[in-house]
Design a protein around this motif. Structure first.
Motif, PDB file in Angstrom:
ATOM      1  N   UNK A 136       1.359  -1.252  -0.315  1.00  0.00           N
ATOM      2  CA  UNK A 136      -0.328  -0.071   0.404  1.00  0.00           C
ATOM      3  C   UNK A 136       1.106   1.341  -0.338  1.00  0.00           C
ATOM      4  N   UNK A 137       1.566   1.144   1.022  1.00  0.00           N
ATOM      5  CA  UNK A 137       2.399   2.684   0.919  1.00  0.00           C
ATOM      6  C   UNK A 137       3.586   2.927  -0.711  1.00  0.00           C
ATOM      7  N   UNK A 138       4.115   1.391  -1.278  1.00  0.00           N
ATOM      8  CA  UNK A 138       4.411   1.755  -2.369  1.00  0.00           C
ATOM      9  C   UNK A 138       3.687   1.853  -3.758  1.00  0.00           C
ATOM     10  N   UNK A 139       2.184   1.384  -3.562  1.00  0.00           N
ATOM     11  CA  UNK A 139       1.321   1.984  -4.460  1.00  0.00           C
ATOM     12  C   UNK A 139       1.016   3.544  -4.122  1.00  0.00           C
ATOM     13  N   UNK A 140       1.507   4.041  -2.922  1.00  0.00           N
ATOM     14  CA  UNK A 140       0.752   5.852  -2.885  1.00  0.00           C
ATOM     15  C   UNK A 140       2.575   6.371  -3.171  1.00  0.00           C
ATOM     16  N   UNK A 141       3.456   6.493  -2.668  1.00  0.00           N
ATOM     17  CA  UNK A 141       4.760   6.955  -2.707  1.00  0.00           C
ATOM     18  C   UNK A 141       5.345   6.607  -3.866  1.00  0.00           C
TER      19      UNK A 141
ATOM     20  N   UNK B 216      12.651   7.263  -2.259  1.00  0.00           N
ATOM     21  CA  UNK B 216      12.052   6.908  -2.309  1.00  0.00           C
ATOM     22  C   UNK B 216      12.246   5.048  -2.631  1.00  0.00           C
ATOM     23  N   UNK B 217      12.215   5.014  -3.658  1.00  0.00           N
ATOM     24  CA  UNK B 217      12.603   4.013  -4.428  1.00  0.00           C
ATOM     25  C   UNK B 217      13.559   3.063  -3.736  1.00  0.00           C
ATOM     26  N   UNK B 218      14.687   3.599  -3.203  1.00  0.00           N
ATOM     27  CA  UNK B 218      16.458   2.954  -1.867  1.00  0.00           C
ATOM     28  C   UNK B 218      15.370   3.081  -0.778  1.00  0.00           C
ATOM     29  N   UNK B 219      14.291   3.754  -0.431  1.00  0.00           N
ATOM     30  CA  UNK B 219      14.107   3.427   1.319  1.00  0.00           C
ATOM     31  C   UNK B 219      13.121   2.201   1.259  1.00  0.00           C
ATOM     32  N   UNK B 220      12.454   2.073  -0.584  1.00  0.00           N
ATOM     33  CA  UNK B 220      11.071   1.417  -0.174  1.00  0.00           C
ATOM     34  C   UNK B 220      12.072  -0.492  -0.193  1.00  0.00           C
ATOM     35  N   UNK B 221      13.504   0.058  -0.963  1.00  0.00           N
ATOM     36  CA  UNK B 221      13.925  -1.631  -1.053  1.00  0.00           C
ATOM     37  C   UNK B 221      14.545  -1.658   0.028  1.00  0.00           C
ATOM     38  N   UNK B 222      15.357  -1.446   0.701  1.00  0.00           N
ATOM     39  CA  UNK B 222      15.959  -1.083   2.617  1.00  0.00           C
ATOM     40  C   UNK B 222      14.072  -1.364   2.914  1.00  0.00           C
ATOM     41  N   UNK B 223      13.439  -1.191   3.325  1.00  0.00           N
ATOM     42  CA  UNK B 223      12.024  -2.203   4.264  1.00  0.00           C
ATOM     43  C   UNK B 223      12.133  -3.766   3.796  1.00  0.00           C
ATOM     44  N   UNK B 224      12.384  -3.888   2.374  1.00  0.00           N
ATOM     45  CA  UNK B 224      12.325  -4.885   1.955  1.00  0.00           C
ATOM     46  C   UNK B 224      13.026  -5.875   2.553  1.00  0.00           C
ATOM     47  N   UNK B 225      14.488  -5.634   2.432  1.00  0.00           N
ATOM     48  CA  UNK B 225      15.568  -6.297   2.818  1.00  0.00           C
ATOM     49  C   UNK B 225      15.640  -6.091   4.497  1.00  0.00           C
ATOM     50  N   UNK B 226      14.667  -4.986   5.107  1.00  0.00           N
ATOM     51  CA  UNK B 226      14.523  -4.877   6.452  1.00  0.00           C
ATOM     52  C   UNK B 226      13.345  -6.008   7.141  1.00  0.00           C
ATOM     53  N   UNK B 227      12.548  -6.413   6.222  1.00  0.00           N
ATOM     54  CA  UNK B 227      11.551  -7.348   6.669  1.00  0.00           C
ATOM     55  C   UNK B 227      12.302  -9.092   6.405  1.00  0.00           C
ATOM     56  N   UNK B 228      12.689  -8.543   5.442  1.00  0.00           N
ATOM     57  CA  UNK B 228      13.565 -10.329   5.061  1.00  0.00           C
ATOM     58  C   UNK B 228      14.946 -10.507   6.579  1.00  0.00           C
ATOM     59  N   UNK B 229      15.382  -9.181   6.634  1.00  0.00           N
ATOM     60  CA  UNK B 229      16.229  -9.009   8.406  1.00  0.00           C
ATOM     61  C   UNK B 229      15.488  -9.744   9.473  1.00  0.00           C
ATOM     62  N   UNK B 230      14.528  -9.555   9.530  1.00  0.00           N
ATOM     63  CA  UNK B 230      12.913 -10.005  10.166  1.00  0.00           C
ATOM     64  C   UNK B 230      12.776 -11.397  10.338  1.00  0.00           C
ATOM     65  N   UNK B 231      13.275 -11.472   9.349  1.00  0.00           N
ATOM     66  CA  UNK B 231      12.278 -13.727   9.293  1.00  0.00           C
ATOM     67  C   UNK B 231      13.700 -13.788   9.432  1.00  0.00           C
ATOM     68  N   UNK B 232      14.880 -13.149   9.515  1.00  0.00           N
ATOM     69  CA  UNK B 232      16.391 -13.914   9.002  1.00  0.00           C
ATOM     70  C   UNK B 232      16.488 -14.433  10.822  1.00  0.00           C
TER      71      UNK B 232
END
Lengths: 207, 201
Positions: free
Chosen positions: A6-11, B174-190
């Protein structure tokens, strides 16, 4: 997981929009039309040639004469100590520190008051203070300071005093020499005080 | 036309009052999202909880987009926005000290007050540490004055250093941040821990 989508779809769309549109670099005017009109009506922007000559004779360091005519005209003739900011370059960034400040009294002048008044109006609308206009411009300056006309012998004392002052100023500033007329000491012409500027810096903050 | 204080639309006192209200809201949101738990903050370092990263980068993205759109609509004059000046060595030194304190204490200055307000004693100790640090810094200021003022760079912006427009820079972040969020959630599981359930909603 879903939250991130959702966040990605907005920002991301918003980011694409902001990346695509040009930056807004327009400078807002700080005075409303009414405020400016009332200042113009009162004529607060004008400094008489006598007041300016007074500052020049006293070599007042707070006076900054600004010639808003073309550089060609400036080279031909300019008032002593004046700097040249042609009207078309008024908004260039290199002059902003000169025009928007609170230590000097800037006096715009051109041949008449017209161009100088335009310069004043623009800077005033940008919210700049301490800018003034030489009343009547260089033409009136030449008439009053450089070649003062001797008043009639029956003129009131103030008239005589003003004539004497103008003569002195003319001599000091390199005008035509004129004969002395007996009159009491001249009174100092009204000179505006430098208005302190509120520093437009926002408050600092942190985490 | 903003900024409201710089353009004298509201007084500095009103500004303080608004800051007070916003501060209460900020504290409330921090606390209700578990930021008063030192484990949540330390988890950023160990990788089992990256909420801090997500929250602060989301805030930065929201702020960036908000300011640029408001500037686009003519609601705010970006040239009047205060930009913290860069003293390179101070920034690096301060960053290291702050980071070490973050891992050791489990709080950042804001969240320590948040945690103290719900009665956590370790947060009180942390606040004591803050004041000790302030005292030490000011009393011994001549010792690090040179270091403190070294490498002054003015207020450079990432966008102007890289020669990009602010908008393109924002999109990249924004793109870098979303990439980091994705890595972050991977790390949370790992790096998930059995005894830590705060992020498993």
């Amino acid at each position: 997981m879903k939250g991130r989508l959702i966040l990605a779809a907005v920002v991301i769309p918003l980011g694409i929009i902001i990346a695509a549109v040009p930056e807004n670099t327009t400078k807002p005017y700080k005075l409303t039309a009414e405020e400016l009109l009332s200042e113009v009506k009162e004529g607060t922007q004008f400094m008489t040639p006598d007041a300016v000559a007074q500052l020049m004779v006293e070599k007042d360091p707070s006076l900054q004469l600004i010639d808003v005519r073309s550089s060609h005209e400036f080279e031909k003739f300019s008032l002593p100590g004046a700097i040249n900011i042609p009207l078309e370059n008024l908004l260039s960034a290199e002059y902003e520190d000169i025009l928007n400040q609170d230590v000097k009294v800037n006096v715009f002048y051109s041949n008449s008051s017209n161009v100088a008044n335009q310069a004043w109006m623009i800077t005033r609308q940008l919210g700049y203070q301490n800018n003034y206009v030489l009343e009547g411009g260089l033409n009136y300056w030449a008439e009053t300071i450089m070649n003062p006309q001797k008043p009639a012998a029956t003129s009131p004392n103030e008239e005589m005093a003003r004539y004497n002052f103008r003569q002195g100023a003319s001599a000091a500033l390199g005008g035509a020499s004129v004969e002395q007329a007996a009159a009491p000491e001249s009174k100092a012409a009204a000179v505006p005080a430098v208005k302190a500027q509120k520093k437009k810096k926002s408050v600092q903050g942190g985490c | 036309m903003g900024p409201l204080v710089a353009n004298e639309i509201i007084s500095p006192d009103t500004n303080l009052f608004l800051a007070f209200l916003i501060g209460i809201g900020f504290g409330f949101v921090l606390e209700s999202n578990g930021f008063s738990s030192s484990r949540r903050l330390a988890g950023m370092f160990y990788g089992y909880d990256t909420t801090v990263l997500k929250v602060f980068f989301t805030a930065a993205i929201t702020g960036m987009l908000g300011l640029l759109f408001m500037s686009l609509f003519g609601w705010i004059d970006l040239s009047l926005i205060y930009i913290n000046p860069t003293y390179l060595w101070s920034a690096i030194g301060g960053g290291v000290i702050m980071g070490v304190g973050f891992i050791l204490g489990g709080y950042c200055p804001g969240t320590s007050f948040c945690a103290a307000s719900i009665g956590k004693l370790d947060a009180l100790a942390f606040i004591g540490g803050i004041f000790l640090g302030v005292l030490l810094f000011t009393e011994a200021y001549p010792l690090w004055e040179n270091f403190f003022n070294a490498k002054y760079l003015g207020s450079p912006l990432l966008s102007s250093v890289l020669g990009l427009s602010r908008g393109v820079m924002t999109l990249l972040i924004i793109l870098v941040a979303l990439g980091m969020f994705w890595v972050g959630e991977w790390a949370e599981k790992r790096f998930a821990r059995d005894d830590y359930k705060l992020n498993q909603k």
